[in-house]
Motif scaffolding. Structure first.
Motif, PDB file in Angstrom:
ATOM      1  N   SER A 148       0.804  -1.223   0.000  1.00 57.89           N
ATOM      2  CA  SER A 148       0.000   0.000   0.000  1.00 57.89           C
ATOM      3  C   SER A 148       0.837   1.272   0.000  1.00 57.89           C
ATOM      4  O   SER A 148       0.389   2.315  -0.471  1.00 57.89           O
ATOM      5  CB  SER A 148      -0.939   0.003   1.211  1.00 57.89           C
ATOM      6  N   VAL A 149       2.070   1.222   0.543  1.00 57.73           N
ATOM      7  CA  VAL A 149       2.903   2.426   0.607  1.00 57.73           C
ATOM      8  C   VAL A 149       4.275   2.215  -0.033  1.00 57.73           C
ATOM      9  O   VAL A 149       5.146   3.063   0.095  1.00 57.73           O
ATOM     10  CB  VAL A 149       3.096   2.896   2.068  1.00 57.73           C
ATOM     11  N   LYS A 150       4.454   1.086  -0.723  1.00 53.96           N
ATOM     12  CA  LYS A 150       5.788   0.759  -1.222  1.00 53.96           C
ATOM     13  C   LYS A 150       6.285   1.802  -2.228  1.00 53.96           C
ATOM     14  O   LYS A 150       7.467   2.166  -2.230  1.00 53.96           O
ATOM     15  CB  LYS A 150       5.791  -0.629  -1.866  1.00 53.96           C
ATOM     16  N   ALA A 151       5.410   2.298  -3.086  1.00 47.74           N
ATOM     17  CA  ALA A 151       5.832   3.294  -4.071  1.00 47.74           C
ATOM     18  C   ALA A 151       6.345   4.557  -3.384  1.00 47.74           C
ATOM     19  O   ALA A 151       7.390   5.096  -3.749  1.00 47.74           O
ATOM     20  CB  ALA A 151       4.666   3.641  -5.001  1.00 47.74           C
ATOM     21  N   TYR A 152       5.618   5.033  -2.376  1.00 49.91           N
ATOM     22  CA  TYR A 152       6.053   6.223  -1.643  1.00 49.91           C
ATOM     23  C   TYR A 152       7.347   5.954  -0.885  1.00 49.91           C
ATOM     24  O   TYR A 152       8.236   6.810  -0.803  1.00 49.91           O
ATOM     25  CB  TYR A 152       4.969   6.668  -0.666  1.00 49.91           C
ATOM     26  N   ALA A 153       7.456   4.757  -0.315  1.00 46.10           N
ATOM     27  CA  ALA A 153       8.643   4.419   0.473  1.00 46.10           C
ATOM     28  C   ALA A 153       9.897   4.395  -0.393  1.00 46.10           C
ATOM     29  O   ALA A 153      10.933   4.962  -0.026  1.00 46.10           O
ATOM     30  CB  ALA A 153       8.447   3.061   1.155  1.00 46.10           C
ATOM     31  N   LEU A 154       9.818   3.745  -1.548  1.00 42.98           N
ATOM     32  CA  LEU A 154      10.984   3.673  -2.424  1.00 42.98           C
ATOM     33  C   LEU A 154      11.301   5.032  -3.027  1.00 42.98           C
ATOM     34  O   LEU A 154      12.467   5.361  -3.268  1.00 42.98           O
ATOM     35  CB  LEU A 154      10.771   2.621  -3.527  1.00 42.98           C
ATOM     36  N   CYS A 155      10.254   5.832  -3.271  1.00 43.86           N
ATOM     37  CA  CYS A 155      10.476   7.207  -3.734  1.00 43.86           C
ATOM     38  C   CYS A 155      11.262   7.992  -2.695  1.00 43.86           C
ATOM     39  O   CYS A 155      12.280   8.617  -3.004  1.00 43.86           O
ATOM     40  CB  CYS A 155       9.135   7.877  -4.000  1.00 43.86           C
ATOM     41  N   MET A 156      10.789   7.954  -1.451  1.00 41.84           N
ATOM     42  CA  MET A 156      11.459   8.698  -0.396  1.00 41.84           C
ATOM     43  C   MET A 156      12.878   8.183  -0.185  1.00 41.84           C
ATOM     44  O   MET A 156      13.802   8.961   0.063  1.00 41.84           O
ATOM     45  CB  MET A 156      10.667   8.589   0.909  1.00 41.84           C
ATOM     46  N   ALA A 157      13.046   6.861  -0.285  1.00 33.55           N
ATOM     47  CA  ALA A 157      14.372   6.275  -0.106  1.00 33.55           C
ATOM     48  C   ALA A 157      15.335   6.762  -1.175  1.00 33.55           C
ATOM     49  O   ALA A 157      16.514   7.009  -0.904  1.00 33.55           O
ATOM     50  CB  ALA A 157      14.277   4.748  -0.125  1.00 33.55           C
TER      51      ALA A 157
END
Length: 480
Positions: free
Chosen positions: A380-389
């Protein structure tokens, strides 16, 4: 492709997807063989100053911020597959700009464009591989992103050291074409298809990756992971609002931060310059090629054993060896530049020290932080997490690279290596007390761990989903 046995298609998909990361690594590594050719070279039409060279080296990191932010919005809209295919285009055009550049400005723009593609690539490729890989090989395939990136560094050093800038860029652009052509035939991630409520397509995709028809249990696990999220499509603030996501952020941010402040990216940008300062009998070109070749071999070794040895042991060995190597390197340059000690009889130490650093660093710290990116966050948040990373990585890598350049120009290169040593010691402490072991765990089990729940609860959830009875579920959970 559908006839590939024993789940072989997941390997082919990882190789094809990683061609984008190979091209990315080539763009990042391009300054190593090129800067010595154009830095303050009055006879070249591409003569640039030290400051322009430093900006050119880190320009992809600046572009990556925009790319990563864009990826967070498009990867769940277009899908993993289409997004990976599209990254080939900016990489290709960036190489064409490099090939026909006539000023430093052209190079800056080209490398910025490559950086935008990098931000997208390092968001979507680890995500895609993490979602298609079986738990037994997820460490291997997840670590392949680092292997591919380093292979790009080695390849550009081999090509760029012996060919002209234009020819190097044109040859490098062929990797983008190969990536585009091969990945068209790969299936979409079954996780993404389930997020889009395309269950039959998800089953078809998973059957192709697993090469057998019995995929119902795995599909069920994926559905649980998606259905038990707060929303099928989370939002950015869920990364900080949900405790398990916050824990994952701390782990990833710590590892990636200490990874960069050990100096790895900064050293790769300036590899030939560092070897030139060392004054070794080995030429700077040969030493940098050896450096990246050793890095590639050791990262491949790490990838092949990470699912057996585990993440934590390799990280601890990696950081400990890196600390020793960086301290040796800093001490040599201090004795050479700041004292009257004669080091002419030990000129091999700078090359040997950096090779020792790259051997130990590549065992764990090079690849495992990227592998964990694809493991620790829910769909559910993987796209945002990898973006932020990726944004975070770009910032810390830029700071680390600038730190090296400022220290080299102002205080001497020894101060840079001592600074990297201190940061690595802090990184070792962080690994000991914060980083968990994810070996052999499914993505769903990892989420249960991050939530602080017992493994038994996960298995009970699986049983009760199969039973499909709410009453049985409640009774089983009460007995845990």
């Amino acid at each position: 492709m559908a006839s590939v046995g024993l789940g072989g298609l997941q390997y082919f998909a990882a190789v094809s997807g990683n061609l984008a990361i190979v091209s990315d690594g080539m763009h990042y590594g391009w300054p190593s063989p090129t800067l010595p050719q154009i830095l303050n070279n009055k006879n070249s039409t591409l003569c640039i100053s030290s400051q322009e060279g430093a900006l050119m080296a880190v320009m992809p990191l600046l572009g990556a911020v925009i790319g990563a932010i864009s990826a967070a919005n498009i990867v769940d809209y277009f899908g993993r597959k289409k997004t990976i295919i599209l990254t080939s285009l900016p990489f290709f055009f960036a190489w064409l700009m490099v090939a026909f550049a006539t000023s430093a400005l052209h190079l800056h723009i080209a490398r910025f464009i490559a950086g935008v593609a990098d931000g997208v690539t390092f968001t979507v490729v680890p995500m895609y591989i993490g979602e298609i890989a079986e738990p037994r090989v997820r460490g291997l395939l997840g670590s392949s992103c680092s292997v591919s990136w380093i292979f790009g560094f080695l390849l550009i050093n081999l090509i760029g050291s012996y060919l002209s800038i234009k020819t190097t860029a044109l040859v490098s652009s062929s990797i983008c074409i190969l990536a585009f052509v091969t990945f068209i035939f790969m299936p979409e991630s079954p996780y993404y298809l389930l997020m889009r409520n395309q269950t039959e397509k998800a089953k078809k995709s998973l059957r192709r990756f697993r090469a057998h028809a019995d995929i119902e249990d795995e599909i069920t696990k994926m559905q649980i992971a998606i259905q038990t999220s707060d929303k099928v499509r989370g939002n950015f603030f869920d990364l900080f609002r949900i405790p398990s996501n916050r824990k994952a952020i701390i782990i990833v941010a710590g590892l990636r931060g200490f990874q960069q402040f050990s100096g790895t990216t900064a050293i790769t940008f300036y590899a030939q310059e560092i070897f030139k300062q060392a004054g070794s009998h080995v030429s700077a070109k040969e030493a940098s090629i050896i450096y990246f070749a050793v890095m590639l071999v050791m990262t491949m070794l790490s990838s092949s054993i990470v699912d057996k040895a585990g993440r934590r042991p390799l990280l601890l060995i990696s950081m400990t060896g890196s600390i020793v190597a960086l301290f040796i390197e800093g001490t040599y340059f201090y004795l050479e530049n700041k004292t009257s000690v004669d080091v002419s009889n030990v000129e091999y130490i700078p090359v040997a020290g950096l090779l020792m650093f790259v051997i130990f660093f590549s065992i764990g710290m090079q690849s495992i932080p990227i592998c964990l990116l694809g493991e620790l966050f829910p769909t559910s948040v993987k796209a945002y997490a990898l973006c932020m990373a990726d944004v975070y990585y770009s910032l810390v890598a830029t700071i680390a690279s600038k730190f090296l350049q400022v220290m080299m120009d102002t205080y001497g290169i020894h101060m840079a290596f001592y600074g990297f040593t201190i940061c690595s010691v802090a990184g070792l402490i962080f690994i000991v007390f914060v980083v968990p072991e994810t070996k052999g765990k499914s993505l769903e089990e990892i989420q249960y761990y991050l939530k602080g729940e017992r493994p038994e609860k996960y298995h009970i959830e699986m049983q009760t989903i199969k039973i499909n009875g709410e009453k049985e579920r409640e009774e089983l959970l009460e007995n845990v």
